[in-house]
Design a protein around this motif. Structure first.
Motif, PDB file in Angstrom:
ATOM      1  N   GLY A  55      -4.265 -12.100   4.654  1.00 34.82           N
ATOM      2  CA  GLY A  55      -5.559 -11.621   4.193  1.00 34.82           C
ATOM      3  C   GLY A  55      -5.563 -11.210   2.728  1.00 34.82           C
ATOM      4  N   ILE A  56      -6.724 -10.721   2.301  1.00 34.07           N
ATOM      5  CA  ILE A  56      -6.930 -10.275   0.912  1.00 34.07           C
ATOM      6  C   ILE A  56      -6.849  -8.751   0.876  1.00 34.07           C
ATOM      7  CG2 ILE A  56      -8.567 -10.187  -1.007  1.00 34.07           C
ATOM      8  CD1 ILE A  56      -9.792 -12.776   0.044  1.00 34.07           C
ATOM      9  N   VAL A  57      -6.112  -8.200  -0.089  1.00 35.23           N
ATOM     10  CA  VAL A  57      -6.095  -6.767  -0.312  1.00 35.23           C
ATOM     11  C   VAL A  57      -7.144  -6.438  -1.378  1.00 35.23           C
ATOM     12  CG1 VAL A  57      -4.226  -6.910  -2.025  1.00 35.23           C
ATOM     13  CG2 VAL A  57      -4.681  -4.749  -0.870  1.00 35.23           C
ATOM     14  N   TYR A  58      -7.937  -5.388  -1.118  1.00 30.46           N
ATOM     15  CA  TYR A  58      -8.997  -4.981  -2.034  1.00 30.46           C
ATOM     16  C   TYR A  58      -8.655  -3.628  -2.645  1.00 30.46           C
ATOM     17  CZ  TYR A  58     -11.940  -8.620   0.042  1.00 30.46           C
ATOM     18  OH  TYR A  58     -12.459  -9.830   0.472  1.00 30.46           O
ATOM     19  N   PHE A  59      -8.758  -3.542  -3.969  1.00 27.31           N
ATOM     20  CA  PHE A  59      -8.561  -2.294  -4.685  1.00 27.31           C
ATOM     21  C   PHE A  59      -9.924  -1.767  -5.129  1.00 27.31           C
ATOM     22  CE2 PHE A  59      -4.921  -5.073  -5.511  1.00 27.31           C
ATOM     23  CZ  PHE A  59      -3.889  -4.301  -4.981  1.00 27.31           C
ATOM     24  N   CYS A  60     -10.155  -0.488  -4.948  1.00 27.36           N
ATOM     25  CA  CYS A  60     -11.462   0.080  -5.288  1.00 27.36           C
ATOM     26  C   CYS A  60     -11.291   1.354  -6.107  1.00 27.36           C
ATOM     27  CB  CYS A  60     -12.238   0.394  -4.007  1.00 27.36           C
ATOM     28  SG  CYS A  60     -13.922   0.956  -4.308  1.00 27.36           S
ATOM     29  N   GLU A  61     -12.028   1.451  -7.201  1.00 29.16           N
ATOM     30  CA  GLU A  61     -12.016   2.648  -8.046  1.00 29.16           C
ATOM     31  C   GLU A  61     -13.450   3.108  -8.293  1.00 29.16           C
ATOM     32  OE1 GLU A  61      -9.659   4.563 -10.048  1.00 29.16           O
ATOM     33  OE2 GLU A  61      -8.173   3.809  -8.630  1.00 29.16           O
ATOM     34  N   VAL A  62     -13.647   4.418  -8.281  1.00 28.67           N
ATOM     35  CA  VAL A  62     -14.931   5.031  -8.615  1.00 28.67           C
ATOM     36  C   VAL A  62     -14.785   5.664  -9.994  1.00 28.67           C
ATOM     37  CG1 VAL A  62     -16.635   6.758  -7.959  1.00 28.67           C
ATOM     38  CG2 VAL A  62     -15.397   5.480  -6.183  1.00 28.67           C
ATOM     39  N   GLN A  63     -15.597   5.209 -10.955  1.00 33.05           N
ATOM     40  CA  GLN A  63     -15.437   5.636 -12.346  1.00 33.05           C
ATOM     41  C   GLN A  63     -16.781   6.144 -12.870  1.00 33.05           C
ATOM     42  OE1 GLN A  63     -12.517   5.814 -13.695  1.00 33.05           O
ATOM     43  NE2 GLN A  63     -13.162   6.513 -15.714  1.00 33.05           N
ATOM     44  N   PHE A  64     -16.951   7.459 -12.913  1.00 35.50           N
ATOM     45  CA  PHE A  64     -18.236   8.038 -13.312  1.00 35.50           C
ATOM     46  C   PHE A  64     -18.230   8.555 -14.748  1.00 35.50           C
ATOM     47  CE2 PHE A  64     -19.619   7.312  -9.192  1.00 35.50           C
ATOM     48  CZ  PHE A  64     -20.924   7.727  -9.003  1.00 35.50           C
ATOM     49  N   GLN A  65     -17.059   8.611 -15.376  1.00 38.56           N
ATOM     50  CA  GLN A  65     -16.977   9.029 -16.766  1.00 38.56           C
ATOM     51  C   GLN A  65     -16.378   7.894 -17.597  1.00 38.56           C
ATOM     52  OE1 GLN A  65     -18.192  11.943 -17.767  1.00 38.56           O
ATOM     53  NE2 GLN A  65     -18.680  12.547 -15.657  1.00 38.56           N
ATOM     54  N   ARG A  66     -16.912   7.717 -18.807  1.00 40.28           N
ATOM     55  CA  ARG A  66     -16.371   6.653 -19.653  1.00 40.28           C
ATOM     56  C   ARG A  66     -14.925   6.980 -20.034  1.00 40.28           C
ATOM     57  NH1 ARG A  66     -19.552   4.654 -24.876  1.00 40.28           N
ATOM     58  NH2 ARG A  66     -20.744   3.561 -23.255  1.00 40.28           N
ATOM     59  N   PHE A  75      -5.462  -1.929 -14.147  1.00 41.63           N
ATOM     60  CA  PHE A  75      -4.694  -3.157 -13.928  1.00 41.63           C
ATOM     61  C   PHE A  75      -3.192  -2.868 -13.839  1.00 41.63           C
ATOM     62  CE2 PHE A  75      -8.550  -5.239 -15.897  1.00 41.63           C
ATOM     63  CZ  PHE A  75      -8.968  -5.817 -14.713  1.00 41.63           C
ATOM     64  N   ALA A  76      -2.724  -1.847 -14.563  1.00 39.96           N
ATOM     65  CA  ALA A  76      -1.316  -1.466 -14.436  1.00 39.96           C
ATOM     66  C   ALA A  76      -1.011  -1.021 -13.009  1.00 39.96           C
ATOM     67  CB  ALA A  76      -0.978  -0.354 -15.431  1.00 39.96           C
ATOM     68  N   GLU A  77      -1.911  -0.215 -12.430  1.00 37.78           N
ATOM     69  CA  GLU A  77      -1.727   0.230 -11.048  1.00 37.78           C
ATOM     70  C   GLU A  77      -1.765  -0.939 -10.075  1.00 37.78           C
ATOM     71  OE1 GLU A  77      -3.905   4.586 -11.715  1.00 37.78           O
ATOM     72  OE2 GLU A  77      -4.984   2.914 -10.779  1.00 37.78           O
ATOM     73  N   ILE A  78      -2.716  -1.841 -10.290  1.00 35.32           N
ATOM     74  CA  ILE A  78      -2.844  -2.991  -9.392  1.00 35.32           C
ATOM     75  C   ILE A  78      -1.580  -3.839  -9.415  1.00 35.32           C
ATOM     76  CG2 ILE A  78      -4.016  -5.223  -9.110  1.00 35.32           C
ATOM     77  CD1 ILE A  78      -6.627  -3.800  -9.842  1.00 35.32           C
ATOM     78  N   PHE A  79      -1.096  -4.162 -10.599  1.00 39.18           N
ATOM     79  CA  PHE A  79       0.054  -5.065 -10.667  1.00 39.18           C
ATOM     80  C   PHE A  79       1.341  -4.390 -10.195  1.00 39.18           C
ATOM     81  CE2 PHE A  79      -2.841  -7.475 -13.397  1.00 39.18           C
ATOM     82  CZ  PHE A  79      -2.695  -8.730 -12.818  1.00 39.18           C
ATOM     83  N   LEU A  80       1.421  -3.095 -10.339  1.00 38.25           N
ATOM     84  CA  LEU A  80       2.563  -2.396  -9.758  1.00 38.25           C
ATOM     85  C   LEU A  80       2.494  -2.457  -8.232  1.00 38.25           C
ATOM     86  CD1 LEU A  80       5.106  -0.715 -10.000  1.00 38.25           C
ATOM     87  CD2 LEU A  80       3.677   1.327 -10.258  1.00 38.25           C
ATOM     88  N   TYR A  81       1.302  -2.269  -7.687  1.00 42.12           N
ATOM     89  CA  TYR A  81       1.130  -2.379  -6.242  1.00 42.12           C
ATOM     90  C   TYR A  81       1.483  -3.785  -5.758  1.00 42.12           C
ATOM     91  CZ  TYR A  81      -1.025  -2.128  -1.609  1.00 42.12           C
ATOM     92  OH  TYR A  81      -1.247  -2.155  -0.256  1.00 42.12           O
ATOM     93  N   LEU A  82       1.001  -4.807  -6.478  1.00 46.10           N
ATOM     94  CA  LEU A  82       1.293  -6.185  -6.087  1.00 46.10           C
ATOM     95  C   LEU A  82       2.804  -6.434  -6.048  1.00 46.10           C
ATOM     96  CD1 LEU A  82      -1.420  -8.174  -8.105  1.00 46.10           C
ATOM     97  CD2 LEU A  82      -1.555  -7.295  -5.779  1.00 46.10           C
ATOM     98  N   ARG A  83       3.495  -5.856  -6.997  1.00 42.17           N
ATOM     99  CA  ARG A  83       4.947  -6.045  -7.056  1.00 42.17           C
ATOM    100  C   ARG A  83       5.634  -5.357  -5.866  1.00 42.17           C
ATOM    101  NH1 ARG A  83       8.894  -2.708  -9.302  1.00 42.17           N
ATOM    102  NH2 ARG A  83      10.877  -3.742  -9.739  1.00 42.17           N
ATOM    103  N   LEU A  84       5.151  -4.151  -5.511  1.00 41.34           N
ATOM    104  CA  LEU A  84       5.818  -3.376  -4.465  1.00 41.34           C
ATOM    105  C   LEU A  84       5.496  -3.863  -3.060  1.00 41.34           C
ATOM    106  CD1 LEU A  84       5.291   0.236  -5.901  1.00 41.34           C
ATOM    107  CD2 LEU A  84       7.416  -1.087  -5.869  1.00 41.34           C
ATOM    108  N   TYR A  85       4.281  -4.395  -2.859  1.00 45.51           N
ATOM    109  CA  TYR A  85       3.826  -4.709  -1.497  1.00 45.51           C
ATOM    110  C   TYR A  85       3.407  -6.166  -1.333  1.00 45.51           C
ATOM    111  CZ  TYR A  85       3.634   0.382  -1.485  1.00 45.51           C
ATOM    112  OH  TYR A  85       3.957   1.707  -1.607  1.00 45.51           O
ATOM    113  N   ARG A  86       4.028  -7.045  -2.087  1.00 51.70           N
ATOM    114  CA  ARG A  86       3.619  -8.453  -2.093  1.00 51.70           C
ATOM    115  C   ARG A  86       3.664  -9.086  -0.710  1.00 51.70           C
ATOM    116  NH1 ARG A  86       1.430 -12.050  -1.583  1.00 51.70           N
ATOM    117  NH2 ARG A  86       1.260 -14.057  -2.668  1.00 51.70           N
ATOM    118  N   HIS A  87       4.506  -8.605   0.178  1.00 55.72           N
ATOM    119  CA  HIS A  87       4.671  -9.208   1.507  1.00 55.72           C
ATOM    120  C   HIS A  87       3.522  -8.865   2.458  1.00 55.72           C
ATOM    121  CE1 HIS A  87       6.199  -5.114   1.712  1.00 55.72           C
ATOM    122  NE2 HIS A  87       6.014  -5.137   3.022  1.00 55.72           N
TER     123      HIS A  87
END
Length: 325
Positions: A55-66, A75-87
């Motif tokens: 399946g597809i993993v979805y990442f979600c962030e809520v950003q209310f302040q610029r 993207f740093a968090e996402i790619f670190l996650y992809l590296r750790l949990y690729r399986h």
């Protein structure tokens, strides 16, 4: 309460919200979690994990302040996650929720390719459309960004939709609406907000707040009367036992008195708890009703205390007692 906490509750209680945002049918089996990447102390607001590795993993962030370094971090968090949990997945998508376009960072360099790719979905809550035409989950999101003057009216409309639409777990919607309004009207209590929004007694009874208050009152009454009544029952039992002890032997009388006192104290204490709860809800009680409750054995008094949560008038109390007898 911070706004991201509101969205965490929304996603945790109604995980289909993410797929409503994407305009997709919600797949079965997805789990929502807030994931901390401990190696760098990064935390992703929400990760929707597929039920199997295809399946597809979805990442979600809520950003209310610029934040002009937001995409760098995200993207740093996402790619670190992809590296750790690729399986655990086969592909990935990301969703960022903004109140409006002005909250987004100005420059996307050097991440413009990713920002404008099919992998990233940017949602602006003020552009979702009319509240009346949105799924309830998305309408709840919009409720978080409404001006204070508009919020009570819109919140009441959403509460009404929980009654007229086929909504799974309407008590969750009620709880979320209440929490969002409390975030704006901090001077009001939760009960005042529930009443302001026009929820019925039956709807109130299904909320976690109502059950928490019920438990709190019960514990308060127990603490107040239990020690006093147990002491009184113990003394009465000891007196009776001592009197019998003059005839049957002092040792036997003391033992019987202690046992009888404890039993009587427990029974009377439980009865007083139930009577106190009934008076708080229905006012003065008929003398006959009090006497019937005082005569119940302990296990029936405890069952009546639990049943009280569902009673709306004294007739239901009498009906319960008649069934029990």
């Amino acid at each position: 309460m911070r706004r991201d906490s509101l969205f965490y509750q929304l996603f945790a209680q109604l995980p289909q919200t993410l797929f409503d945002l994407l305009g997709r049918e919600a797949p079965q089996g997805y789990r929502f979690e807030s994931v901390e990447l401990k190696q760098t102390a990064f935390r992703i607001d929400g990760v929707f994990m597929p039920p199997d590795p295809s399946g597809i993993v979805y990442f979600c962030e809520v950003q209310f302040q610029r934040d002009n370094s937001f995409y760098e971090r995200f993207f740093a968090e996402i790619f670190l996650y992809l590296r750790l949990y690729r399986h655990t997945f086969s592909d990935w998508q990301a969703v960022v929720i903004y109140p409006h376009r002005q909250a987004e960072q100005v420059s996307f360099d050097p991440y413009e390719v990713l920002v404008n790719s099919h992998r990233l979905h940017r949602v602006y809550l003020n552009e979702l459309g009319s509240l009346e035409g949105l799924p309830l989950s998305l309408a709840l999101m919009q409720l978080t960004v409404l001006p204070e003057a508009e919020m009570p009216t819109v919140a009441r409309l959403l509460a009404e939709r929980t009654r007229t639409e086929a909504v799974p777990r309407p008590e969750v919607i009620i709880e979320l609406i209440t929490t969002i309004v409390l975030y704006k009207f901090t001077e009001l209590s939760r009960e005042e907000v529930l009443r302001m929004l026009g929820f019925t007694t039956e709807e109130l009874k299904r909320t976690r707040f109502y059950r928490d208050v019920y438990a709190e009152v019960r514990e308060e009454v127990y603490a107040e009367v239990r020690e006093e009544v147990l002491q009184q029952g113990l003394q009465e039992g000891l007196q009776q036992g001592l009197q019998e002890g003059l005839q049957q032997g002092l040792q036997q009388g003391l033992q019987q008195g202690l046992q009888q006192g404890l039993q009587q104290g427990l029974q009377q204490g439980e009865a007083l708890v139930v009577l106190r709860q009934l008076r708080r809800r229905f006012g003065e009680l008929p003398a006959g009703l009090e006497e019937r409750i005082r005569q119940l054995p302990v296990h029936e008094i405890e069952a009546l205390a639990e049943a009280l949560l569902d009673f709306t008038d004294l007739e239901e109390v009498f009906a319960w007692l008649n069934r029990s007898s």
